[in-house]
Design a protein around this motif. Structure first.
Motif, PDB file in Angstrom:
ATOM      1  N   TYR A  41       0.834  -1.208   0.000  1.00 47.76           N
ATOM      2  CA  TYR A  41       0.000   0.000   0.000  1.00 47.76           C
ATOM      3  C   TYR A  41       0.871   1.261   0.000  1.00 47.76           C
ATOM      4  O   TYR A  41       0.652   2.177  -0.781  1.00 47.76           O
ATOM      5  CB  TYR A  41      -0.946   0.005   1.211  1.00 47.76           C
ATOM      6  CG  TYR A  41      -1.712   1.301   1.311  1.00 47.76           C
ATOM      7  CD1 TYR A  41      -1.371   2.266   2.263  1.00 47.76           C
ATOM      8  CD2 TYR A  41      -2.758   1.590   0.438  1.00 47.76           C
ATOM      9  CE1 TYR A  41      -2.052   3.465   2.333  1.00 47.76           C
ATOM     10  CE2 TYR A  41      -3.432   2.786   0.498  1.00 47.76           C
ATOM     11  CZ  TYR A  41      -3.073   3.725   1.456  1.00 47.76           C
ATOM     12  OH  TYR A  41      -3.741   4.914   1.520  1.00 47.76           O
TER      13      TYR A  41
ATOM     14  N   GLY B  16       0.240   1.248  -3.583  1.00 46.83           N
ATOM     15  CA  GLY B  16      -1.215   1.187  -3.573  1.00 46.83           C
ATOM     16  C   GLY B  16      -1.939   2.499  -3.347  1.00 46.83           C
ATOM     17  O   GLY B  16      -3.131   2.614  -3.641  1.00 46.83           O
ATOM     18  N   ARG B  17      -1.253   3.471  -2.848  1.00 49.94           N
ATOM     19  CA  ARG B  17      -1.933   4.711  -2.453  1.00 49.94           C
ATOM     20  C   ARG B  17      -2.609   5.398  -3.626  1.00 49.94           C
ATOM     21  O   ARG B  17      -3.596   6.098  -3.468  1.00 49.94           O
ATOM     22  CB  ARG B  17      -0.958   5.657  -1.775  1.00 49.94           C
ATOM     23  CG  ARG B  17      -0.867   5.405  -0.281  1.00 49.94           C
ATOM     24  CD  ARG B  17      -0.347   6.591   0.442  1.00 49.94           C
ATOM     25  NE  ARG B  17       1.103   6.553   0.512  1.00 49.94           N
ATOM     26  CZ  ARG B  17       1.803   7.188   1.449  1.00 49.94           C
ATOM     27  NH1 ARG B  17       1.191   7.902   2.368  1.00 49.94           N
ATOM     28  NH2 ARG B  17       3.111   7.135   1.455  1.00 49.94           N
TER      29      ARG B  17
ATOM     30  N   ALA C  92      -7.528   0.394  -3.226  1.00 52.46           N
ATOM     31  CA  ALA C  92      -6.477  -0.183  -2.387  1.00 52.46           C
ATOM     32  C   ALA C  92      -6.962  -0.428  -0.955  1.00 52.46           C
ATOM     33  O   ALA C  92      -6.549  -1.390  -0.304  1.00 52.46           O
ATOM     34  CB  ALA C  92      -5.253   0.726  -2.374  1.00 52.46           C
TER      35      ALA C  92
ATOM     36  N   LEU D  61      -6.560  -3.779   1.368  1.00 57.19           N
ATOM     37  CA  LEU D  61      -5.995  -3.795   2.721  1.00 57.19           C
ATOM     38  C   LEU D  61      -6.957  -4.463   3.705  1.00 57.19           C
ATOM     39  O   LEU D  61      -6.544  -5.258   4.545  1.00 57.19           O
ATOM     40  CB  LEU D  61      -5.725  -2.365   3.194  1.00 57.19           C
ATOM     41  CG  LEU D  61      -4.460  -1.678   2.701  1.00 57.19           C
ATOM     42  CD1 LEU D  61      -4.378  -0.279   3.289  1.00 57.19           C
ATOM     43  CD2 LEU D  61      -3.225  -2.478   3.052  1.00 57.19           C
TER      44      LEU D  61
END
Lengths: 227, 838
Positions: free
Chosen positions: B415, B419-420, B425, B429
């Motif tokens: 992440y 992934g941000r 995303a 998570l």
């Protein structure tokens, strides 16, 4: 005159079968075993040996007749009294050991004491002494799964004797063992029972195992011979 | 094999009812949970789509403005295009109808001179009647609901205006599309323009293309001709807009309901596992007499498919019922948050039936697959021997724990590294958290049990015996842990959110009285006050100061965005809580230099911050410097705030829609509220005190999250049922052990206590895992998913009292769920001592 440890008076036990019939597991059985005596009951499979033990232990009730232990009628006890009777008076040894695999050797031995709510330091000493006598002192923390058949039966015997029961009932204690191991187990069992002054009833189909007893009775088709 | 299957099922029913019932229960609730959410999601979209289709169903293209209205002169430009065969001008406005009660009515002004295809019924009067006297056609459902008939007068209000309409016909829009809202009404466009102050303005132009015209080419050309002040869209693009609008809301609900399904699958897994362990000798026998592994596997899965089928049969109507019971709260959210149509009918297309089958059958088979595969692969001699089966999970517990931690680390690393920038995303998570948490359960239970010293037949003994059957007990701990995580995470997030909103209101809602019109909530731009009303109110002796707000909307970044003009010349308490920018400086820039403030959701959506410019459509599109970004929880799409003067320059002069009154010290707001309501009762005004406004805001907030509470409750029921199932399984698996306790002199009460202790242990461990997971999930919800999808900053507040209540409820429920299995176990007679393995 020694008192009577266990007395059957005209005891019958009948089980219903499929259909309208019934099976007589015990048929008018009568005997009296004095305290401190060791009796072996021999017979083939299905002859009623285990039923006799179940009635003596208060696990089951007779269809007819009276079962008494140390002067008290087992059949007339309510459930709570029978629970206490098994807890405080009886020690049980089974053919298939019936040890709990999630408990260690030591914990299996002390299980009856846990049930009785005894203080740990009291029964811990006795358990250690029994395991030493059994030659398993160094296996106290072992898992049951790591033991041989003979070792497991020795643990089971220790469990049965942890609270010094007055009456020990052994159901085919050597049935699952080879001859040499069986002899070892019977020597230990009878030796410890004698040391405690308890009464032993051992049902077995093995004449050799029966030879360790003071008296040998035969049960055949629910009827007791030689008592 | 089929005959064998039926006999097996019959035997399982006779000897193991409770296991079968609990399995079926898990599937049923899982299906119901997923289905209810999907029905609501689908219906929300259908409500939006229904309105569009009812009015514009025949259109190949639609022209809508970047601002709410655009000049009707564009109609002539459209109709002149060579590919345009027909064009239908449209003016839409929402009014408050004074029917049997006050309700929103969505009025559509259409050109009744053209063939509209609208199914008008019971028309009264002459041919020209629809063009006069406020002629309106309402839906039969609306007429029935409010006891109206053709010929009746219906008073409506738009802003401060009260307009009498005459019901001239019924228009059965549900014939065009069943999802058409009953609160739609049709009138002549010229009348609508004149009566509601929209002369020369349109909301939309629908276009029917000439035969053989290429839609894409026509769309591009018309767009270029009309310029950037409007958007030309196909029906599919409009549908996509609606879908996009609701996407975040629908996705979050879907994710929540998926947890219910996951937990339901755990129930299936646990009961299948227990059943197969119990039947291992039967299955070993089948293999040893020549049945193939495929046949054994098929037999097991076929049994599960029957359970799954039953689960679907009941889960489908149950899901529909749950959706029906919650449609009003979800509908209110959609109306309040997105200004879309209320859900009036629940959509149940064939795809929902298919979904139920896939979820129920597929889920049941998936839940049973691992134990079925595992047991069908074992050699027959292993199945016929004791001891082996329950060792596997104990030996794998450590590896599973490591795998769980690895998943946490890897997903977190992914992440932060990559992934941000990817919107979904957060869900990845969350899913990784759930999977990882479940993997921690076996080792956690084992670790708790191992060091325990047993001194009596108490809780420590219960824990030890529980840990001895990890394959069964760890599943219950894991599923309860997942549910608690979800409960805690959502409670934490909602609690924090609520507190944030409450604090925000406390910090920004300072006026004593707020006044707008009844149609404000729905129609916004049209809900204007007039000068005389404003003068009357603001000249009251009680009023020390007042604030004015003028509202409109504009399409910014593809979304309809709130645009407000306020009077920043007055020295009034803070009206904005700033996220970025100096409040004093920013206010000065907005007041004096034509800069703007934008709300946090808009800032995040457009990635525009202090110093950037943002383009806002008006008479022409203009660029404004962002002077500050403020917190705003009233609008998901975002808002732009400018000075009233700046707004006049952007869209021309116009009336305000909202007044905020600041009273002189010591005066009670309620007194003036009551006085104004009494004196101005004939006007369609909404007059609220500060307290009433705050209360209403929080009520809307609570309604928004009502549906999550339903999903949480369903999940908890499934998980608690899992506790019952697990203990029943343990009681059934351990008959010989229970008989041994009896034989050794244990009382029924002691055995009962052992099982209660097991239930308590499952609950306690599930709680611990769940609390830890829930805190992490809350962080994901607050800092990742919420930010990415809604753009709000939520300040963390620990809802300790609520969490403590939930923990007590869960523990209590688990103990209650343990009672029946404990009772069953305690009644195991000593005569059950057999040769069964331990």
């Amino acid at each position: 005159m020694p008192s009577v440890a266990l007395q059957f008076t005209d005891v019958s036990k009948t089980y219903p079968t499929a259909g309208a019939g019934s099976r007589h597991a015990l048929d008018h059985v009568s005997f009296a075993i004095p305290e401190g005596r060791m009796v072996a009951v021999v017979g083939r499979s299905g002859s009623g040996k285990s039923t006799l033990l179940h009635l003596a232990a208060g696990i089951d009730r007779a269809t007819a007749g009276t079962v008494s232990a140390f002067g008290r009628s087992v059949g007339s006890m309510d459930e709570g009294e029978r629970t206490l009777y098994r807890r405080n008076t009886i020690g049980l040894v089974f053919q298939f050991f019936h040890l709990l695999p999630h408990l260690s050797v030591f914990e299996n031995v002390i299980l009856p004491a846990l049930i009785a709510g005894e203080k740990r330091d009291i029964f811990a000493r006795r358990a250690t002494a029994l395991l030493e006598r059994m030659g398993l002192a160094d296996r106290a923390d072992a898992a049951i799964g790591q033991l041989s058949g003979g070792e497991m039966q020795r643990v089971a015997i220790a469990r049965a004797l942890i609270r010094k029961p007055r009456l020990v009932l052994a159901d085919e204690p050597t049935g699952n063992l080879d001859d040499a191991t069986g002899r070892t187990v019977m020597e230990l069992l009878t030796g410890l029972v004698r040391d405690d002054g308890a009464t032993l009833i051992c049902v077995t189909h093995s004449r050799e195992a029966a030879g360790y007893a003071d008296d040998v009775w035969e049960i055949r088709s629910g009827q007791l011979l030689g008592a | 094999m089929i005959r064998y299957l039926l006999r097996t099922l019959n035997t399982r029913w006779r000897t193991g009812k409770s296991l079968l019932i609990l399995s079926w229960f898990g599937v049923t609730l899982g299906v119901a949970s997923v289905l209810s959410i999907q029905i609501l999601n689908r219906s929300a979209f259908a409500a939006f789509q229904g309105s569009v289709t009812a009015i514009s169903g025949r259109a190949d293209l639609s022209v809508t403005g970047m601002t709410p209205r655009f000049a009707d002169s564009l109609y002539l430009v459209v109709i002149a295009d060579p590919d345009v065969a027909r064009a239908w001008p449209l003016l839409q406005t929402s009014v408050i109808a004074e029917a049997s009660r006050k309700v929103v009515l969505d009025l559509y002004g259409v050109d009744l001179f053209q063939p509209t295809g609208l199914p008008l019924e019971e028309m009264s009067g002459e041919i020209g009647a629809p063009l006069t006297d406020g002629w309106v056609a309402i839906t039969p459902a609306f007429a029935t609901e409010h006891g109206l008939s053709v010929g009746d007068t219906l008073m409506v209000s738009s802003g401060i205006l009260r307009v009498p309409l005459r019901i001239g016909a019924l228009v059965n829009l549900q014939r065009l599309t069943p999802a058409a809202n009953r609160t739609m009404a049709i009138m002549d466009i010229a009348q609508a323009q004149g009566l509601f102050g929209a002369s020369g303005l349109l909301t939309q132009i629908d276009i029917g293309l000439a035969e053989g015209a290429d839609p894409a080419t026509a769309q591009a050309r018309i767009q270029e001709t009309l310029g950037p002040g409007v958007t030309v869209a196909t029906p599919a693009e409009r549908a996509q807009q609606g879908s996009d609008l609701l996407a975040a809301f629908r996705l979050n609900l879907t994710a929540l309901s998926s947890i219910s399904l996951l937990v339901g699958l755990f129930l299936v897994y646990a009961s299948t596992q227990a059943s197969l362990v119990r039947r291992r000798k039967e299955l070993g026998l089948l293999l040893s007499i020549g049945a193939s592994r495929g046949q054994v596997l098929g037999l097991i899965l076929a049994e599960i498919a029957v359970v799954g089928g039953l689960g679907v049969t009941i889960g489908l109507p149950l899901g529909y019922w749950i959706a029906s019971a919650n449609v009003s709260s979800v509908s209110a959210t959609i109306v309040n948050l997105y200004q879309l149509n209320a859900i009036e009918t629940l959509a149940l297309p064939w795809t929902m039936y298919a979904l139920a089958v896939v979820v129920g059958l597929g889920g049941a088979i998936l839940g049973a697959l691992w134990p079925a595969l595992e047991i069908s692969r074992r050699p027959s001699h292993e199945l016929l021997a004791p001891f082996t089966l329950h060792q596997s999970l104990r030996s794998a517990a450590g590896a599973m724990f490591v795998a769980g931690i690895t998943i946490f680390v890897l997903s977190g690393g992914w992440y932060f590294a990559f992934g941000r920038a990817w919107r979904p995303a957060g869900f990845v998570l969350a899913m990784a958290l759930m999977v990882g948490l479940a993997l921690l359960a076996p080792a956690t239970l084992d670790a708790v049990a191992r060091p325990l010293v047993v001194r009596r037949l108490g809780l420590a003994y219960s824990v030890k015996t529980l840990a001895a059957r990890l394959q069964t007990s760890a599943v219950a701990v894991a599923s309860l842990g997942l549910v608690v995580s979800m409960l805690v995470g959502v409670t934490f997030m909602v609690g924090s959110f609520r507190e944030t909103v409450a604090v925000w209101i406390e910090g920004t809602v300072h006026a004593d009285i707020y006044i707008t019109t009844e149609s404000w909530a729905r129609s916004g731009d049209d809900a204007a006050l007039n000068d005389s009303t404003i003068q009357f109110i603001t000249s009251r002796p009680e009023v020390q100061a007042f604030d004015r707000l003028r509202a409109t909307s504009a399409t910014i970044g593809g979304r309809r965005t709130f645009v407000a003009g306020v009077d920043l010349s007055q020295e009034l308490p803070d009206r904005f809580a700033f996220l970025r920018g100096d409040p004093v400086r920013a206010t000065r820039l907005v007041r004096d230099s034509g800069a703007v403030l934008i709300s946090e959701p808009l800032a995040r959506r457009m990635n525009s911050w202090v110093g950037d410019t943002i383009r806002v459509p008006g008479r022409v599109e203009a660029a404004f410097v962002v002077a500050g970004v403020y917190y705003d929880y009233g609008n998901e799409a975002g808002a732009v705030v400018m000075d009233l003067g700046t707004m006049a320059g952007l869209i021309g002069p116009g009336p305000v829609s909202n007044l905020a009154l600041y009273l002189k010290d010591g005066l009670a707001a309620d007194n003036l509220v009551n006085a104004l309501r009494s004196e101005m009762g004939a006007l369609p005004l909404q007059i609220r005190s500060n307290l009433a406004l705050r209360t209403e805001v929080l009520q809307i907030f609570d309604r928004t999250f009502a549906i999550t509470a339903v999903v949480q409750a369903l999940s908890l029921i499934i998980a608690v049922a899992g506790v019952t199932l697990t203990l029943l399984v343990l009681a059934r698996e351990r008959v010989a052990e229970l008989a041994l306790y009896q034989a050794l002199g244990a009382s029924r009460r002691q055995i009962f206590g052992i099982f209660l202790g097991k239930g308590f242990t499952i609950a306690a461990l599930g709680l611990v895992l769940g609390l830890a997971g829930g805190v992490v999930l809350a962080a994901i919800l607050i800092y990742v998913i919420n930010r990415d999808y809604f753009g709000w900053t939520i300040q963390v507040h620990w809802p300790l009292a609520t969490l403590a209540q939930q923990a007590a409820l869960i523990l209590g429920a688990a103990v209650v769920a343990s009672l029946y299995p404990a009772l069953r176990a305690s009644r195991t007679p000593a005569t059950e001592l057999t040769r069964e393995d331990f």
